[in-house]
Design an enzyme around this catalytic site. Structure first.
Site, PDB file in Angstrom:
ATOM      1  N   ASP A  40      -4.405   9.126 -61.942  1.00 26.45           N
ATOM      2  CA  ASP A  40      -3.772   8.554 -60.764  1.00 26.45           C
ATOM      3  C   ASP A  40      -2.257   8.568 -61.003  1.00 26.45           C
ATOM      4  O   ASP A  40      -1.799   8.739 -62.141  1.00 26.45           O
ATOM      5  CB  ASP A  40      -4.270   7.121 -60.566  1.00 26.45           C
ATOM      6  CG  ASP A  40      -3.548   6.389 -59.472  1.00 26.45           C
ATOM      7  OD1 ASP A  40      -3.494   6.902 -58.341  1.00 26.45           O
ATOM      8  OD2 ASP A  40      -3.022   5.296 -59.741  1.00 26.45           O
ATOM      9  N   ASP A  79       0.637   6.467 -58.858  1.00 22.77           N
ATOM     10  CA  ASP A  79       1.378   5.232 -58.646  1.00 22.77           C
ATOM     11  C   ASP A  79       0.784   4.081 -59.442  1.00 22.77           C
ATOM     12  O   ASP A  79      -0.388   3.726 -59.274  1.00 22.77           O
ATOM     13  CB  ASP A  79       1.385   4.875 -57.149  1.00 22.77           C
ATOM     14  CG  ASP A  79       2.085   5.935 -56.319  1.00 22.77           C
ATOM     15  OD1 ASP A  79       3.258   6.219 -56.603  1.00 22.77           O
ATOM     16  OD2 ASP A  79       1.456   6.469 -55.392  1.00 22.77           O
ATOM     17  N   LYS A 137      -8.912   8.571 -51.259  1.00 24.47           N
ATOM     18  CA  LYS A 137      -9.512   7.452 -51.970  1.00 24.47           C
ATOM     19  C   LYS A 137      -9.704   6.291 -50.988  1.00 24.47           C
ATOM     20  O   LYS A 137      -8.886   6.117 -50.093  1.00 24.47           O
ATOM     21  CB  LYS A 137      -8.587   7.002 -53.107  1.00 24.47           C
ATOM     22  CG  LYS A 137      -8.277   8.075 -54.138  1.00 24.47           C
ATOM     23  CD  LYS A 137      -7.267   7.570 -55.171  1.00 24.47           C
ATOM     24  CE  LYS A 137      -6.867   8.645 -56.145  1.00 24.47           C
ATOM     25  NZ  LYS A 137      -5.876   8.183 -57.137  1.00 24.47           N
ATOM     26  N   ASP A 174      -5.563   2.657 -61.850  1.00 26.01           N
ATOM     27  CA  ASP A 174      -5.044   1.290 -61.987  1.00 26.01           C
ATOM     28  C   ASP A 174      -5.410   0.403 -60.810  1.00 26.01           C
ATOM     29  O   ASP A 174      -4.900  -0.712 -60.693  1.00 26.01           O
ATOM     30  CB  ASP A 174      -3.513   1.315 -62.132  1.00 26.01           C
ATOM     31  CG  ASP A 174      -2.806   1.469 -60.791  1.00 26.01           C
ATOM     32  OD1 ASP A 174      -3.245   2.311 -59.975  1.00 26.01           O
ATOM     33  OD2 ASP A 174      -1.821   0.744 -60.551  1.00 26.01           O
TER      34      ASP A 174
END
Length: 219
Positions: free
Chosen positions: A12, A14, A144, A169
């Site tokens: 991922d 960000d 997502k 995250d």
């Protein structure tokens, strides 16, 4: 499957590779104020890890007379891109882990819910040559938390999703990766990581041995 059968590591972006979560929140808050309404702390939690289209629906729903999710999504993308253009900070351990993967010949992919302009700007900071591919919003049919982005990355790399470790995250990203059949490693979520998902506090705590172990355990 042996402990060496790590097909790829899918990151991922960000909040996982780069410290952009505050910038994302600032962009959302500024767009909302510009449209005549303020967001609160509960909105920040709700917007955490959301793709831009879902964030736009959330923000639009908080604003009387909103121009609609599509228009808000365009405003969010513009505001977030402007903040990214001022520079982003790579999170501790990210570059070292990417270099270790490259040295070992293990493909790294970037799988982000952010728009392509944002992804390309971040790749300039992290180093696009460190990734075999990148998947951004719009590069798969659904974003997502659907599994499509991770399935697309594995397909393009020519590897079985079950041989991949996804590093995420947020609950949204974790659901996407798990739905695709990847082993998942949560970073920075502390005690809020979903039950059964391996978790570390930082990428500084991740090495190839751990990533290989996660694939072995998953299979």
């Amino acid at each position: 499957m042996s402990s060496e059968a790590l097909g790829a590591v899918l990151f991922d972006m960000d909040g996982t590779l780069v410290d952009t979560e505050d910038l994302w929140w600032e962009a959302c808050a500024e767009v909302a104020v510009g449209l005549g309404s303020a967001l609160g702390p509960e909105d920040r939690q709700a917007l955490f890890g959301l793709p831009v289209e879902d964030a736009a629906s959330h923000v639009s729903g908080r604003i009387p007379g909103s121009p609609g999710p599509a228009a808000v999504a365009a405003l969010l993308t513009t505001a977030f891109t402007a903040k990214i253009e001022n520079g982003v900070t790579t999170l501790p351990g990210a570059v070292a882990l990417l270099e270790a993967l490259r040295a070992a010949g293990i493909p790294a992919g970037l799988v982000s819910a952010s728009p392509r302009p944002v992804v390309d700007l971040v790749l300039e900071t992290v180093g696009g040559d460190r990734f075999r591919l990148s998947v951004a919003a719009g590069d798969s049919e659904r974003n997502k938390p659907a599994p499509d982005p991770y399935l697309a990355a594995a397909r393009r790399l020519g590897v079985d999703p079950a041989s991949c470790v996804a590093i995420e995250d947020s609950p949204t990203g974790i659901a996407s990766a798990a739905g695709a059949g990847c082993a998942v490693l949560a970073v920075g979520l502390g005690g809020t990581a979903p039950e059964g998902v391996a978790a570390v506090s930082s990428l500084e705590n991740v090495d190839l041995a751990l990533l290989r172990l996660l694939v072995t355990r998953a299979t």
